[in-house]
Design a protein around this motif. Structure first.
Motif, PDB file in Angstrom:
ATOM      1  N   SER A 136      -5.275  -3.310  -6.913  1.00 31.70           N
ATOM      2  CA  SER A 136      -3.944  -2.720  -6.805  1.00 31.70           C
ATOM      3  C   SER A 136      -3.009  -3.251  -7.892  1.00 31.70           C
ATOM      4  O   SER A 136      -2.245  -2.485  -8.497  1.00 31.70           O
ATOM      5  N   ALA A 151       1.681   7.601  -6.177  1.00 34.25           N
ATOM      6  CA  ALA A 151       0.578   8.565  -6.253  1.00 34.25           C
ATOM      7  C   ALA A 151       1.028   9.938  -5.768  1.00 34.25           C
ATOM      8  O   ALA A 151       0.679  10.974  -6.355  1.00 34.25           O
ATOM      9  N   ALA A 181      -1.633  -0.930 -11.033  1.00 30.23           N
ATOM     10  CA  ALA A 181      -0.186  -0.796 -11.213  1.00 30.23           C
ATOM     11  C   ALA A 181       0.229  -1.134 -12.642  1.00 30.23           C
ATOM     12  O   ALA A 181       1.040  -0.423 -13.264  1.00 30.23           O
ATOM     13  N   SER A 196       4.152   0.671  -3.164  1.00 30.69           N
ATOM     14  CA  SER A 196       3.759   0.405  -4.552  1.00 30.69           C
ATOM     15  C   SER A 196       2.588   1.265  -5.008  1.00 30.69           C
ATOM     16  O   SER A 196       2.364   1.394  -6.219  1.00 30.69           O
ATOM     17  N   LEU A 197       1.842   1.848  -4.073  1.00 31.76           N
ATOM     18  CA  LEU A 197       0.642   2.596  -4.445  1.00 31.76           C
ATOM     19  C   LEU A 197       0.689   4.053  -3.977  1.00 31.76           C
ATOM     20  O   LEU A 197       0.572   4.983  -4.780  1.00 31.76           O
ATOM     21  N   ALA A 246      -6.965   2.172  -4.220  1.00 37.38           N
ATOM     22  CA  ALA A 246      -6.637   0.768  -3.979  1.00 37.38           C
ATOM     23  C   ALA A 246      -5.879   0.613  -2.667  1.00 37.38           C
ATOM     24  O   ALA A 246      -6.110  -0.343  -1.913  1.00 37.38           O
ATOM     25  N   ALA A 247      -4.993   1.566  -2.373  1.00 46.51           N
ATOM     26  CA  ALA A 247      -4.255   1.520  -1.105  1.00 46.51           C
ATOM     27  C   ALA A 247      -5.208   1.654   0.079  1.00 46.51           C
ATOM     28  O   ALA A 247      -5.062   0.951   1.088  1.00 46.51           O
ATOM     29  N   SER A 297       0.828  -1.207   0.000  1.00 51.31           N
ATOM     30  CA  SER A 297       0.000   0.000   0.000  1.00 51.31           C
ATOM     31  C   SER A 297       0.864   1.259   0.000  1.00 51.31           C
ATOM     32  O   SER A 297       0.604   2.209  -0.744  1.00 51.31           O
ATOM     33  N   LEU A 315      -4.565   4.753  -7.673  1.00 50.52           N
ATOM     34  CA  LEU A 315      -3.529   4.126  -6.857  1.00 50.52           C
ATOM     35  C   LEU A 315      -3.845   4.260  -5.371  1.00 50.52           C
ATOM     36  O   LEU A 315      -3.785   3.288  -4.609  1.00 50.52           O
TER      37      LEU A 315
END
Length: 264
Positions: free
Chosen positions: A131, A61, A135, A56-57, A220-221, A53, A217
Protein backbone atom coordinates in the motif's frame (compact mmCIF):
# COMPACT_ATOMS: atom_id res chain seq x y z
CA UNK A 1 15.10 15.28 -7.35
CA UNK A 2 13.70 16.36 -3.99
CA UNK A 3 10.54 14.34 -4.62
CA UNK A 4 12.45 11.04 -4.56
CA UNK A 5 13.27 11.75 -0.91
CA UNK A 6 9.61 11.25 -0.01
CA UNK A 7 9.44 7.54 -0.95
CA UNK A 8 12.92 6.92 0.47
CA UNK A 9 11.87 8.47 3.78
CA UNK A 10 8.47 6.75 3.87
CA UNK A 11 9.71 3.28 2.96
CA UNK A 12 12.60 3.53 5.42
CA UNK A 13 10.23 4.73 8.13
CA UNK A 14 7.94 1.70 8.08
CA UNK A 15 10.91 -0.62 8.59
CA UNK A 16 12.49 1.60 11.26
CA UNK A 17 9.26 1.64 13.28
CA UNK A 18 9.06 -2.17 13.29
CA UNK A 19 12.65 -2.24 14.52
CA UNK A 20 11.84 0.24 17.31
CA UNK A 21 8.92 -1.93 18.42
CA UNK A 22 11.12 -5.03 18.43
CA UNK A 23 13.50 -3.29 20.85
CA UNK A 24 10.83 -3.59 23.55
CA UNK A 25 12.13 -7.08 24.35
CA UNK A 26 15.17 -5.49 26.02
CA UNK A 27 13.13 -3.16 28.23
CA UNK A 28 10.08 -5.19 29.26
CA UNK A 29 10.77 -7.67 32.02
CA UNK A 30 8.01 -10.05 31.04
CA UNK A 31 8.60 -12.53 28.27
CA UNK A 32 5.13 -12.07 26.88
CA UNK A 33 2.75 -9.19 26.39
CA UNK A 34 -0.32 -8.97 28.62
CA UNK A 35 -3.65 -9.92 26.97
CA UNK A 36 -5.07 -6.44 27.62
CA UNK A 37 -2.08 -4.64 26.12
CA UNK A 38 -2.08 -7.03 23.17
CA UNK A 39 -5.73 -6.16 22.46
CA UNK A 40 -4.93 -2.45 22.67
CA UNK A 41 -2.01 -2.78 20.23
CA UNK A 42 -3.98 -5.02 17.87
CA UNK A 43 -7.03 -2.76 17.93
CA UNK A 44 -4.93 0.31 17.18
CA UNK A 45 -3.18 -1.42 14.27
CA UNK A 46 -6.52 -2.62 12.89
CA UNK A 47 -7.96 0.90 13.06
CA UNK A 48 -5.00 2.39 11.20
CA UNK A 49 -5.07 -0.29 8.51
CA UNK A 50 -8.83 -0.11 7.94
CA UNK A 51 -8.80 3.68 7.79
CA UNK A 52 -5.84 3.67 5.40
CA UNK A 53 -7.60 1.11 3.20
CA UNK A 54 -10.62 3.35 2.72
CA UNK A 55 -9.20 6.87 2.67
CA UNK A 56 -5.70 6.34 1.20
CA UNK A 57 -6.41 3.50 -1.24
CA UNK A 58 -10.08 2.87 -2.08
CA UNK A 59 -11.10 6.56 -2.28
CA UNK A 60 -8.43 7.56 -4.85
CA UNK A 61 -9.11 4.35 -6.80
CA UNK A 62 -12.81 5.25 -7.05
CA UNK A 63 -11.89 8.77 -8.19
CA UNK A 64 -9.72 7.46 -11.05
CA UNK A 65 -11.13 7.95 -14.54
CA UNK A 66 -11.59 4.45 -16.01
CA UNK A 67 -12.95 4.23 -19.57
CA UNK A 68 -13.47 0.49 -20.05
CA UNK A 69 -15.72 -0.20 -17.03
CA UNK A 70 -17.18 1.61 -14.01
CA UNK A 71 -14.49 2.55 -11.49
CA UNK A 72 -16.54 1.01 -8.67
CA UNK A 73 -16.43 -2.35 -10.47
CA UNK A 74 -12.64 -2.12 -10.81
CA UNK A 75 -12.42 -1.47 -7.07
CA UNK A 76 -14.77 -4.32 -6.15
CA UNK A 77 -12.89 -6.85 -8.30
CA UNK A 78 -9.48 -5.68 -7.05
CA UNK A 79 -10.48 -5.80 -3.37
CA UNK A 80 -11.68 -9.38 -3.80
CA UNK A 81 -8.48 -10.32 -5.68
CA UNK A 82 -6.37 -8.81 -2.87
CA UNK A 83 -8.28 -10.75 -0.23
CA UNK A 84 -8.01 -13.92 -2.31
CA UNK A 85 -4.24 -13.40 -2.63
CA UNK A 86 -3.80 -13.18 1.16
CA UNK A 87 -6.15 -16.14 1.67
CA UNK A 88 -4.00 -18.20 -0.68
CA UNK A 89 -0.84 -17.28 1.23
CA UNK A 90 -2.57 -18.22 4.50
CA UNK A 91 -3.46 -21.64 3.09
CA UNK A 92 -0.07 -22.38 1.52
CA UNK A 93 2.61 -20.92 3.82
CA UNK A 94 3.02 -22.74 7.15
CA UNK A 95 2.70 -20.29 10.07
CA UNK A 96 1.60 -20.17 13.69
CA UNK A 97 -0.85 -17.75 15.36
CA UNK A 98 0.19 -17.24 18.98
CA UNK A 99 -3.08 -15.71 20.17
CA UNK A 100 -5.11 -18.66 18.88
CA UNK A 101 -2.44 -21.30 19.54
CA UNK A 102 -3.19 -22.59 16.05
CA UNK A 103 -1.20 -23.47 12.94
CA UNK A 104 -2.23 -22.58 9.41
CA UNK A 105 -0.90 -23.40 5.96
CA UNK A 106 0.59 -26.59 4.61
CA UNK A 107 1.95 -28.83 7.38
CA UNK A 108 5.72 -28.75 7.81
CA UNK A 109 7.52 -30.72 10.52
CA UNK A 110 10.92 -29.33 9.52
CA UNK A 111 10.07 -25.77 10.55
CA UNK A 112 10.32 -24.74 14.19
CA UNK A 113 7.47 -23.06 16.05
CA UNK A 114 9.53 -19.86 16.22
CA UNK A 115 9.92 -19.83 12.43
CA UNK A 116 6.19 -20.32 11.97
CA UNK A 117 5.44 -17.48 14.40
CA UNK A 118 7.83 -15.30 12.41
CA UNK A 119 6.10 -16.18 9.14
CA UNK A 120 2.65 -15.45 10.57
CA UNK A 121 3.52 -11.78 10.95
CA UNK A 122 5.78 -11.53 7.93
CA UNK A 123 3.13 -12.55 5.40
CA UNK A 124 0.67 -10.08 6.90
CA UNK A 125 3.18 -7.25 6.49
CA UNK A 126 3.02 -7.66 2.71
CA UNK A 127 -0.14 -5.57 2.15
CA UNK A 128 1.14 -2.76 4.36
CA UNK A 129 4.32 -2.46 2.30
CA UNK A 130 2.40 -2.77 -0.97
CA UNK A 131 0.00 0.00 0.00
CA UNK A 132 2.82 2.42 0.84
CA UNK A 133 4.78 1.60 -2.32
CA UNK A 134 1.75 1.88 -4.58
CA UNK A 135 0.79 5.23 -3.05
CA UNK A 136 4.27 6.62 -3.74
CA UNK A 137 4.36 5.07 -7.22
CA UNK A 138 1.05 6.69 -8.14
CA UNK A 139 2.30 10.07 -6.87
CA UNK A 140 5.55 9.87 -8.87
CA UNK A 141 3.73 8.69 -12.00
CA UNK A 142 1.48 11.78 -11.83
CA UNK A 143 4.35 14.17 -12.48
CA UNK A 144 5.76 14.17 -8.97
CA UNK A 145 2.48 15.52 -7.59
CA UNK A 146 3.46 17.12 -4.26
CA UNK A 147 -0.01 16.67 -2.77
CA UNK A 148 -0.05 12.96 -3.62
CA UNK A 149 3.52 12.56 -2.36
CA UNK A 150 2.56 14.16 0.94
CA UNK A 151 -0.47 11.89 1.20
CA UNK A 152 1.69 8.84 0.55
CA UNK A 153 4.16 9.99 3.21
CA UNK A 154 1.32 10.42 5.71
CA UNK A 155 0.12 6.91 4.86
CA UNK A 156 3.65 5.64 5.60
CA UNK A 157 3.63 7.55 8.90
CA UNK A 158 0.29 5.97 9.83
CA UNK A 159 1.53 2.48 8.96
CA UNK A 160 4.77 3.23 10.81
CA UNK A 161 2.91 4.27 13.97
CA UNK A 162 1.09 0.96 14.10
CA UNK A 163 4.31 -0.93 13.27
CA UNK A 164 5.82 0.09 16.62
CA UNK A 165 3.38 -1.89 18.79
CA UNK A 166 3.26 -4.57 16.09
CA UNK A 167 7.02 -5.05 16.42
CA UNK A 168 6.54 -5.59 20.16
CA UNK A 169 3.65 -7.99 19.59
CA UNK A 170 5.93 -10.03 17.33
CA UNK A 171 9.13 -10.03 19.36
CA UNK A 172 7.77 -10.62 22.88
CA UNK A 173 6.11 -14.00 22.14
CA UNK A 174 9.28 -15.00 20.27
CA UNK A 175 11.25 -14.15 23.40
CA UNK A 176 8.96 -16.42 25.41
CA UNK A 177 9.37 -19.21 22.85
CA UNK A 178 13.14 -18.95 22.23
CA UNK A 179 14.26 -17.65 25.65
CA UNK A 180 16.60 -15.15 23.99
CA UNK A 181 16.01 -11.39 23.83
CA UNK A 182 18.60 -10.97 21.08
CA UNK A 183 17.08 -13.66 18.91
CA UNK A 184 13.57 -12.31 19.49
CA UNK A 185 14.70 -8.81 18.49
CA UNK A 186 16.38 -10.12 15.35
CA UNK A 187 13.29 -12.08 14.27
CA UNK A 188 11.04 -9.12 15.08
CA UNK A 189 13.20 -6.78 13.02
CA UNK A 190 13.43 -9.22 10.11
CA UNK A 191 9.64 -9.63 10.07
CA UNK A 192 9.52 -6.00 8.95
CA UNK A 193 11.97 -6.46 6.07
CA UNK A 194 9.19 -7.69 3.81
CA UNK A 195 7.44 -4.31 4.09
CA UNK A 196 10.09 -2.19 2.29
CA UNK A 197 10.59 -5.01 -0.24
CA UNK A 198 6.86 -5.10 -1.00
CA UNK A 199 6.84 -1.29 -1.06
CA UNK A 200 9.57 -1.18 -3.72
CA UNK A 201 7.66 -3.72 -5.84
CA UNK A 202 4.43 -1.74 -5.48
CA UNK A 203 6.20 1.53 -6.30
CA UNK A 204 7.81 0.09 -9.44
CA UNK A 205 4.56 -1.42 -10.73
CA UNK A 206 2.54 1.75 -10.09
CA UNK A 207 5.15 3.91 -11.84
CA UNK A 208 5.72 1.69 -14.86
CA UNK A 209 2.16 0.55 -15.56
CA UNK A 210 -0.07 3.57 -14.97
CA UNK A 211 -3.14 1.77 -16.32
CA UNK A 212 -3.17 -0.56 -13.31
CA UNK A 213 -3.22 2.29 -10.79
CA UNK A 214 -6.83 1.87 -9.57
CA UNK A 215 -6.42 -1.92 -9.65
CA UNK A 216 -3.21 -1.77 -7.61
CA UNK A 217 -4.64 0.64 -5.01
CA UNK A 218 -7.77 -1.45 -4.44
CA UNK A 219 -5.77 -4.72 -4.50
CA UNK A 220 -3.58 -3.45 -1.64
CA UNK A 221 -6.71 -2.34 0.21
CA UNK A 222 -8.24 -5.80 -0.20
CA UNK A 223 -5.11 -7.39 1.28
CA UNK A 224 -5.21 -5.07 4.29
CA UNK A 225 -8.94 -5.49 4.89
CA UNK A 226 -8.50 -9.28 4.79
CA UNK A 227 -5.85 -9.12 7.51
CA UNK A 228 -8.01 -6.85 9.67
CA UNK A 229 -11.15 -8.97 9.29
CA UNK A 230 -9.52 -12.41 9.47
CA UNK A 231 -7.14 -11.87 12.36
CA UNK A 232 -7.13 -8.48 14.06
CA UNK A 233 -10.82 -7.86 14.80
CA UNK A 234 -11.38 -11.34 16.33
CA UNK A 235 -8.23 -10.92 18.43
CA UNK A 236 -9.01 -7.44 19.73
CA UNK A 237 -12.56 -8.44 20.73
CA UNK A 238 -11.77 -11.86 22.17
CA UNK A 239 -12.30 -10.66 25.74
CA UNK A 240 -16.07 -10.65 25.39
CA UNK A 241 -17.46 -7.33 26.59
CA UNK A 242 -14.08 -5.70 27.23
CA UNK A 243 -13.70 -2.45 25.31
CA UNK A 244 -9.94 -1.82 25.36
CA UNK A 245 -9.48 -3.19 21.84
CA UNK A 246 -12.54 -1.35 20.51
CA UNK A 247 -11.43 2.06 21.80
CA UNK A 248 -7.87 1.59 20.57
CA UNK A 249 -9.34 0.55 17.18
CA UNK A 250 -11.33 3.79 17.02
CA UNK A 251 -8.27 5.79 18.08
CA UNK A 252 -6.15 4.26 15.32
CA UNK A 253 -8.95 4.82 12.80
CA UNK A 254 -9.40 8.54 13.54
CA UNK A 255 -5.64 9.22 13.74
CA UNK A 256 -5.17 7.75 10.26
CA UNK A 257 -8.25 9.63 9.03
CA UNK A 258 -6.85 12.90 10.39
CA UNK A 259 -3.44 12.27 8.82
CA UNK A 260 -5.04 11.54 5.45
CA UNK A 261 -7.17 14.70 5.57
CA UNK A 262 -4.33 17.11 6.41
CA UNK A 263 -4.10 19.73 3.69
CA UNK A 264 -0.84 21.39 2.65
Amino acid sequence: MEQILYPILGISLIFLCTTIGSLFVFFLGKKEISPRLNKIFTGFAAGVMLSASFFSLIKPALETNVTYMPSWLVVVISILLGALFLWGIDKLVPHFHVSENQEEGLPSKRMSKTSKMFLAVTIHNIPEGLSVGIAFGVALSQGNNLSLLTGALLLAIGIGIQNIPEGAVVSLPLKSESGSSGKAFLFGMLSGVVEPLAAVIGLFLAMQIQGIMPWALAFAAGCMIYVVAEEMIPEMSSDGHGHFGVWSFLLGFVIMLALDCIQF
